[in-house]
Design a protein around this motif. Structure first.
Motif, PDB file in Angstrom:
ATOM      1  N   PRO A 727     -15.377   9.013  61.690  1.00  0.00           N
ATOM      2  CA  PRO A 727     -13.950   9.619  61.783  1.00  0.00           C
ATOM      3  C   PRO A 727     -13.333   9.669  60.423  1.00  0.00           C
ATOM      4  N   ALA A 728     -12.441  10.625  60.239  1.00  0.00           N
ATOM      5  CA  ALA A 728     -11.849  10.940  58.892  1.00  0.00           C
ATOM      6  C   ALA A 728     -10.391  10.721  58.967  1.00  0.00           C
ATOM      7  N   ARG A 729     -10.022  10.574  57.742  1.00  0.00           N
ATOM      8  CA  ARG A 729      -8.363  10.545  57.674  1.00  0.00           C
ATOM      9  C   ARG A 729      -7.898  11.292  56.558  1.00  0.00           C
ATOM     10  N   GLY A 730      -6.728  11.710  56.722  1.00  0.00           N
ATOM     11  CA  GLY A 730      -6.134  12.879  55.724  1.00  0.00           C
ATOM     12  C   GLY A 730      -5.618  12.106  54.656  1.00  0.00           C
ATOM     13  N   ILE A 731      -5.864  12.675  53.453  1.00  0.00           N
ATOM     14  CA  ILE A 731      -5.121  12.143  52.309  1.00  0.00           C
ATOM     15  C   ILE A 731      -4.933  13.122  51.257  1.00  0.00           C
ATOM     16  N   VAL A 732      -3.451  13.214  50.703  1.00  0.00           N
ATOM     17  CA  VAL A 732      -3.059  14.036  49.624  1.00  0.00           C
ATOM     18  C   VAL A 732      -4.076  13.945  48.357  1.00  0.00           C
ATOM     19  N   VAL A 733      -4.336  15.007  47.776  1.00  0.00           N
ATOM     20  CA  VAL A 733      -5.085  14.813  46.678  1.00  0.00           C
ATOM     21  C   VAL A 733      -4.168  15.433  45.088  1.00  0.00           C
ATOM     22  N   PRO A 734      -4.355  15.085  44.143  1.00  0.00           N
ATOM     23  CA  PRO A 734      -3.534  15.582  43.058  1.00  0.00           C
ATOM     24  C   PRO A 734      -4.229  16.880  42.111  1.00  0.00           C
ATOM     25  N   TYR A 735      -4.620  17.842  43.236  1.00  0.00           N
ATOM     26  CA  TYR A 735      -5.077  18.986  42.536  1.00  0.00           C
ATOM     27  C   TYR A 735      -4.094  19.875  41.768  1.00  0.00           C
ATOM     28  N   GLY A 736      -4.310  19.818  40.586  1.00  0.00           N
ATOM     29  CA  GLY A 736      -3.563  20.725  39.752  1.00  0.00           C
ATOM     30  C   GLY A 736      -2.169  20.351  39.538  1.00  0.00           C
ATOM     31  N   LYS A 737      -1.016  21.112  38.967  1.00  0.00           N
ATOM     32  CA  LYS A 737       0.185  20.678  38.721  1.00  0.00           C
ATOM     33  C   LYS A 737       1.176  20.720  40.320  1.00  0.00           C
ATOM     34  N   GLU A 738       0.582  21.426  41.339  1.00  0.00           N
ATOM     35  CA  GLU A 738       1.122  21.758  42.463  1.00  0.00           C
ATOM     36  C   GLU A 738       0.913  20.490  43.224  1.00  0.00           C
ATOM     37  N   GLY A 739      -0.420  20.040  43.386  1.00  0.00           N
ATOM     38  CA  GLY A 739      -0.857  18.911  44.099  1.00  0.00           C
ATOM     39  C   GLY A 739       0.008  17.601  43.582  1.00  0.00           C
ATOM     40  N   GLN A 740      -0.152  17.636  42.472  1.00  0.00           N
ATOM     41  CA  GLN A 740       0.677  16.260  41.668  1.00  0.00           C
ATOM     42  C   GLN A 740       2.246  16.347  41.829  1.00  0.00           C
ATOM     43  N   GLY A 741       2.800  17.709  41.980  1.00  0.00           N
ATOM     44  CA  GLY A 741       3.994  17.603  42.285  1.00  0.00           C
ATOM     45  C   GLY A 741       4.262  17.226  43.804  1.00  0.00           C
ATOM     46  N   ILE A 742       3.548  17.825  44.699  1.00  0.00           N
ATOM     47  CA  ILE A 742       3.696  17.424  46.032  1.00  0.00           C
ATOM     48  C   ILE A 742       3.740  15.779  46.291  1.00  0.00           C
ATOM     49  N   ILE A 743       2.680  15.442  45.733  1.00  0.00           N
ATOM     50  CA  ILE A 743       2.769  13.845  45.571  1.00  0.00           C
ATOM     51  C   ILE A 743       3.827  13.179  45.070  1.00  0.00           C
ATOM     52  N   ASN A 744       4.249  13.579  44.064  1.00  0.00           N
ATOM     53  CA  ASN A 744       5.467  13.175  43.405  1.00  0.00           C
ATOM     54  C   ASN A 744       6.865  13.136  44.217  1.00  0.00           C
ATOM     55  N   TYR A 765      -3.332  20.833  50.129  1.00  0.00           N
ATOM     56  CA  TYR A 765      -3.788  19.689  48.946  1.00  0.00           C
ATOM     57  C   TYR A 765      -4.213  18.471  49.803  1.00  0.00           C
ATOM     58  N   SER A 766      -4.776  18.526  50.753  1.00  0.00           N
ATOM     59  CA  SER A 766      -5.217  17.451  51.644  1.00  0.00           C
ATOM     60  C   SER A 766      -6.693  17.569  51.790  1.00  0.00           C
ATOM     61  N   VAL A 767      -7.413  16.172  51.989  1.00  0.00           N
ATOM     62  CA  VAL A 767      -8.765  16.065  51.984  1.00  0.00           C
ATOM     63  C   VAL A 767      -8.940  15.259  53.218  1.00  0.00           C
ATOM     64  N   ASN A 768      -9.944  15.429  54.225  1.00  0.00           N
ATOM     65  CA  ASN A 768     -10.176  14.297  55.311  1.00  0.00           C
ATOM     66  C   ASN A 768     -11.312  13.526  54.801  1.00  0.00           C
ATOM     67  N   ILE A 769     -11.275  12.352  54.496  1.00  0.00           N
ATOM     68  CA  ILE A 769     -12.465  11.402  53.653  1.00  0.00           C
ATOM     69  C   ILE A 769     -12.687  10.358  55.086  1.00  0.00           C
ATOM     70  N   PHE A 770     -14.180  10.003  55.075  1.00  0.00           N
ATOM     71  CA  PHE A 770     -14.601   9.248  55.939  1.00  0.00           C
ATOM     72  C   PHE A 770     -14.037   7.960  55.890  1.00  0.00           C
ATOM     73  N   GLU A 771     -14.294   6.934  56.751  1.00  0.00           N
ATOM     74  CA  GLU A 771     -13.747   5.423  56.525  1.00  0.00           C
ATOM     75  C   GLU A 771     -14.619   4.860  55.714  1.00  0.00           C
ATOM     76  N   ASN A 772     -15.843   4.965  55.429  1.00  0.00           N
ATOM     77  CA  ASN A 772     -16.494   3.960  54.386  1.00  0.00           C
ATOM     78  C   ASN A 772     -16.224   4.468  52.827  1.00  0.00           C
ATOM     79  N   ASP A 773     -15.851   5.952  52.841  1.00  0.00           N
ATOM     80  CA  ASP A 773     -15.492   6.374  51.564  1.00  0.00           C
ATOM     81  C   ASP A 773     -14.027   5.973  51.309  1.00  0.00           C
ATOM     82  N   TRP A 774     -13.263   5.838  52.275  1.00  0.00           N
ATOM     83  CA  TRP A 774     -11.757   5.256  52.286  1.00  0.00           C
ATOM     84  C   TRP A 774     -12.073   3.941  51.498  1.00  0.00           C
ATOM     85  N   ARG A 775     -12.679   2.924  52.091  1.00  0.00           N
ATOM     86  CA  ARG A 775     -12.808   1.694  51.770  1.00  0.00           C
ATOM     87  C   ARG A 775     -13.370   1.433  50.281  1.00  0.00           C
TER      88      ARG A 775
END
Length: 817
Positions: A727-744, A765-775
């Protein structure tokens, strides 16, 4: 505040209360509207009125008024709302009232009551088990809850006369039971049905009604809590199909059909247009890679939606990388300046958690758009997943054109459940389903015939697929897999050779680790621009990489791209040479579709290899696919004529699927084991149909059979359901100024309307990552605000070359340098 005013919610910013009667009226209207799509409007209205009547109790009103500050702490009625949260049952009273309203022992009445009651008692938890794996009759237990816990006697005394009249009027209608029974009878197909499949479809009908109730409840709450979002909600009032058809036709008329391949694509598009006049149903669009399937299927969908007065078009794709490209292409055609963002909706990830707060319910995606692009994972979650977040979208699949693009990527364990869901959507929800691919899996030839699809010649949108495949052949295949496999250095040498021969090379492998190793080997000292692609790059990142690559490829500059399989299906890139790590024959054929895609060369080259250190032992689907592909490749070498001289053609693919489906026959019912949420060896198809093992346990304990017709373990199956193995969970990533701007902005945004818009932007600007990688990344993952349930990645763990990295990327090229 007046004690006679019953409240459902209170708005934080101005203190306005949402009176319970208004909420019940809104939910009844919306649930009825949604359920009318399958002919159950009155049943929808009834559960809409009943779902929150338990909030009439003094205990609940003291709790909620204390929670929102309408009862002071020094008041005698004040209660500790924090301690009471989630502990006051307000959902069972509606089901108990329904039991009294439909107070008969008639078999049909009991069946209808059970279905509607499950929707009512489950509307905060996810659909509960009827019979749990341990044999407990959960639904009967809920229905028999004591008056002290449900307050049903008190609730009945507080229902106003007008609502009583409405409720009695609804249950007295002949259609309340008789129409419902007709809908249940309509689930039975003359052929292809068994006791198990019919029970499974009973469950789907129950889930559909539940979806209507959940979405109506969430929308009523969201519209009250945030009126500004209500104003921008479309609620089915979309740009007309006529306007969208005109926009597509304008685009198509600008294409020049100069080359043979362009003429074939134009012919395919015309065939799809002509076929759109047909009735709603199940159809196949079998087109070789590079045949122009995306716009051809869009042309069919728009015209068919107009002809048959359908609500929306839903494109379902296996990978977010395909959504990126296809949604961009379709958006550029269908959206004009006045309706930007209101025609095409992309839904990649769930950025809010399954366990939703009020705020998260408002922010969750509900597919309110005329054209929706989403993933197979999201659709399977809507059909079979746990909780209340995804299921609310299920009813949006009624009266819709549903395009399953690259259907060969359907998880094998979901085949039986998927087939029955398709039959339900087509036969009972008035939808049209199109299965699109160059490599059609044999979903009509599965071992359990009652779980197969019925596919006849007249259901092929393009009748002469053999002719089309022959006309679009544009590469030669070289099978170079060998004992011991290829070392990374040997692969680098092969890339050099292919680069000299064809000018551009695409390398597709089965694991991120192998892709990274080959990329690192090629990164320095190669006479080409070298790219790496990974699912751990966000969509905006991949789109930027694709644009760079296409620009260079169009200029015929030397390009090498090393990628996992995210690029092999539906992505419009054209390389002179493709090197594919040995996998299933369908994957090899899809990868080959990126070779000489636009016939710029006389012929392209596709080479099959087997990297020596590529470990796929834990990837069962790929491992077995590779074994069956090897068998077909060996048979082809011995007798190519039996495959019409095409190792990736229609005959080869049919042979491959015969072998693959035979090997995987016992996996198609979604088996479980003792480590699953079910806690034993069983299968989800059984749990969601006749649930034999659980019923057997009930009979062992109670020495009799269960009295109720519905026996499914809905919640246990949903908790065990994972469309992909990890199972994967979504996370927002800081790709470029736009991604970092959305996070901010997300970190600073406390206004819910602003969050609503930001989360839509964050899909790119989201990535689905697996639980073991989340940990592993726990030290680099942060919540945008306490309790928000939306997370972002520390910028030090995201690089331009690899996307998300488990280590700080100080030794890599940082994005914002």
């Amino acid at each position: 505040m007046d004690k006679d005013i019953f409240i459902a919610h209170r708005r934080e910013n101005d203190g306005v209360v949402h009176e319970l009667w208004d909420h019940l009226e809104e939910v009844a209207r919306k649930t009825g509207e949604f359920a009318s799509k399958i002919g159950l409007q009155k049943q929808g209205e009834l559960i809409g009125y009943l779902h929150d009547v338990g909030k009439l109790s003094d205990e609940f009103q003291r709790y909620i008024k204390s929670a929102v500050g309408l009862i002071d702490e020094d008041d005698d009625d004040y209660v500790d709302a924090v301690g009471k949260k989630g502990k006051i049952d307000h959902s069972s009273a509606g089901a108990q009232l329904l039991e009294r309203l439909l107070n008969t022992d008639q078999k049909n009445d009991i069946f209808v009551k059970e279905i509607l009651s499950n929707c009512l008692v489950s509307h905060h938890s996810g659909m509960i088990d009827c019979i749990a794996p341990d044999g407990t009759d959960i639904l009967s237990k809920r229905m028999a809850k004591s008056n002290a816990k449900t307050h049903i006697t008190e609730v009945i005394t507080k229902i106003p006369g007008s609502l009583n009249e409405r409720l009695n009027g609804l249950v007295s209608l002949d259609e309340m039971v008789n129409v419902f029974v007709d809908r249940l009878k309509a689930l039975r197909e003359k052929e292809n049905d068994s006791k198990e499949t019919l029970s499974f479809k009973w469950g789907l009908l129950t889930r559909f009604l539940y979806s209507c109730l959940i979405d109506a409840d969430r929308l009523s709450t969201a519209d009250f809590k945030c009126p500004s979002i209500k104003k921008i909600r479309k609620n089915g009032k979309y740009v007309s199909w006529d306007i969208l058809i005109d926009r597509l036709n304008d685009k198509l008329s600008s294409f020049k059909a100069d080359s043979d391949i362009d003429k074939l694509r134009a012919e395919l598009s015309a065939q799809c247009f002509d076929f759109a006049d047909t009735n709603k149903g199940l159809y196949l669009l079998t087109v070789p890679t590079g045949g122009g399937k995306t716009l051809a299927s869009l042309r069919f969908s728009l015209q068919h939606a107009k002809k048959r007065s359908m609500d929306r078009i839903i494109y379902i794709l296996p990978y977010t990388s395909i959504i990126d490209q296809n949604a961009d292409e379709v958006r550029a055609i269908l959206e004009k300046s006045g309706d930007r963002g209101h025609v095409v909706l992309e839904h990649h990830s769930n950025l809010t958690p399954k366990e939703e707060s009020i705020r998260q319910k408002i922010l969750a995606e509900d597919w309110d758009a005329p054209v929706v692009f989403t993933t197979m994972v999201q659709v399977l979650e809507a059909l079979f997943g746990s909780g209340t977040q995804s299921v609310r979208r299920m009813h949006q699949m009624a009266n819709a054109v549903i395009i399953f693009d690259e259907i060969q990527a359907l998880p094998i364990k979901c085949v039986y459940m998927f087939n029955l869901a398709v039959r339900f959507l087509v036969n009972n929800c008035d939808s049209t389903v199109v299965l699109c691919t160059a490599t059609q899996p044999l979903l009509d030839k599965v071992e359990r015939k009652s779980c197969s699809l019925t596919i006849l010649d007249g259901q092929q949108i393009v009748p002469d697929t053999k002719k089309l495949f022959k006309a679009l052949k544009r590469f030669e295949v070289y099978d170079q897999h060998k004992p011991g496999g290829w070392s990374t250095k040997e692969i680098k040498t092969l890339i050099d050779e292919e680069l000299k021969a064809s000018g551009s090379v695409l390398v597709i492998v089965n694991t991120k680790k192998t892709a990274r190793e080959i990329y690192q080997q090629c990164h320095d000292g190669m006479s080409a621009v070298v790219y790496h692609l990974s699912t751990y790059m966000c969509p905006a990142h991949r789109i930027a990489k694709f644009k760079e690559m296409r620009r260079l490829l169009d200029k015929e500059q030397s390009v090498v791209c090393v990628s996992t399989q995210l690029i092999e299906a539906g992505v419009d890139v054209d390389f002179g040479s493709v090197i594919r790590s040995l996998a299933g024959l369908d994957s090899i054929a899809q990868a080959a579709g990126r070779c000489n895609r636009h016939k710029k060369r006389v012929t392209g080259r596709v080479t099959i290899i087997n990297p020596e250190n590529e470990n796929i032992n834990s990837l069962k689907d790929i491992l077995i696919g590779r074994q069956k592909a090897e068998r077909v490749l060996d048979e082809y070498k011995k007798n190519p004529d039996s495959f019409d001289g095409d190792v990736l053609g229609l005959k080869a693919m049919e042979r491959y699927y015969q072998y693959y489906f035979y090997e995987r026959a016992n996996d198609m019912n979604y088996p479980t084991n003792s480590k699953s949420a079910v806690g034993r060896i069983d299968d989800l198809f059984s749990l969601l149909s006749t649930n034999d093992l659980s019923v057997g346990e009930y009979e062992r304990i109670n020495k009799k059979s269960p009295s109720l017709p519905l026996r499914q373990a809905f919640m246990s199956a949903a908790r065990a359901f994972q469309p992909i193995d990890s199972p994967a969970r979504g996370i927002v990533v800081p790709y470029g100024k736009e991604g970092q701007g959305i996070i901010n902005a997300l970190c600073a945004a406390y206004d819910i309307e602003k969050q609503y818009h930001l989360l839509k932007e964050a899909q790119r600007y989201s990535v689905n990552i697996f639980e073991n990688d989340w940990r592993k990344l726990s030290q680099a993952i942060h919540e945008v605000q306490a309790g928000a349930g939306v997370f972002y990645l520390d910028e030090r763990y995201y690089s331009d070359d690899y996307g998300i990295s488990e280590e700080p990327v100080s030794d890599m090229r940082l994005l914002n340098d």
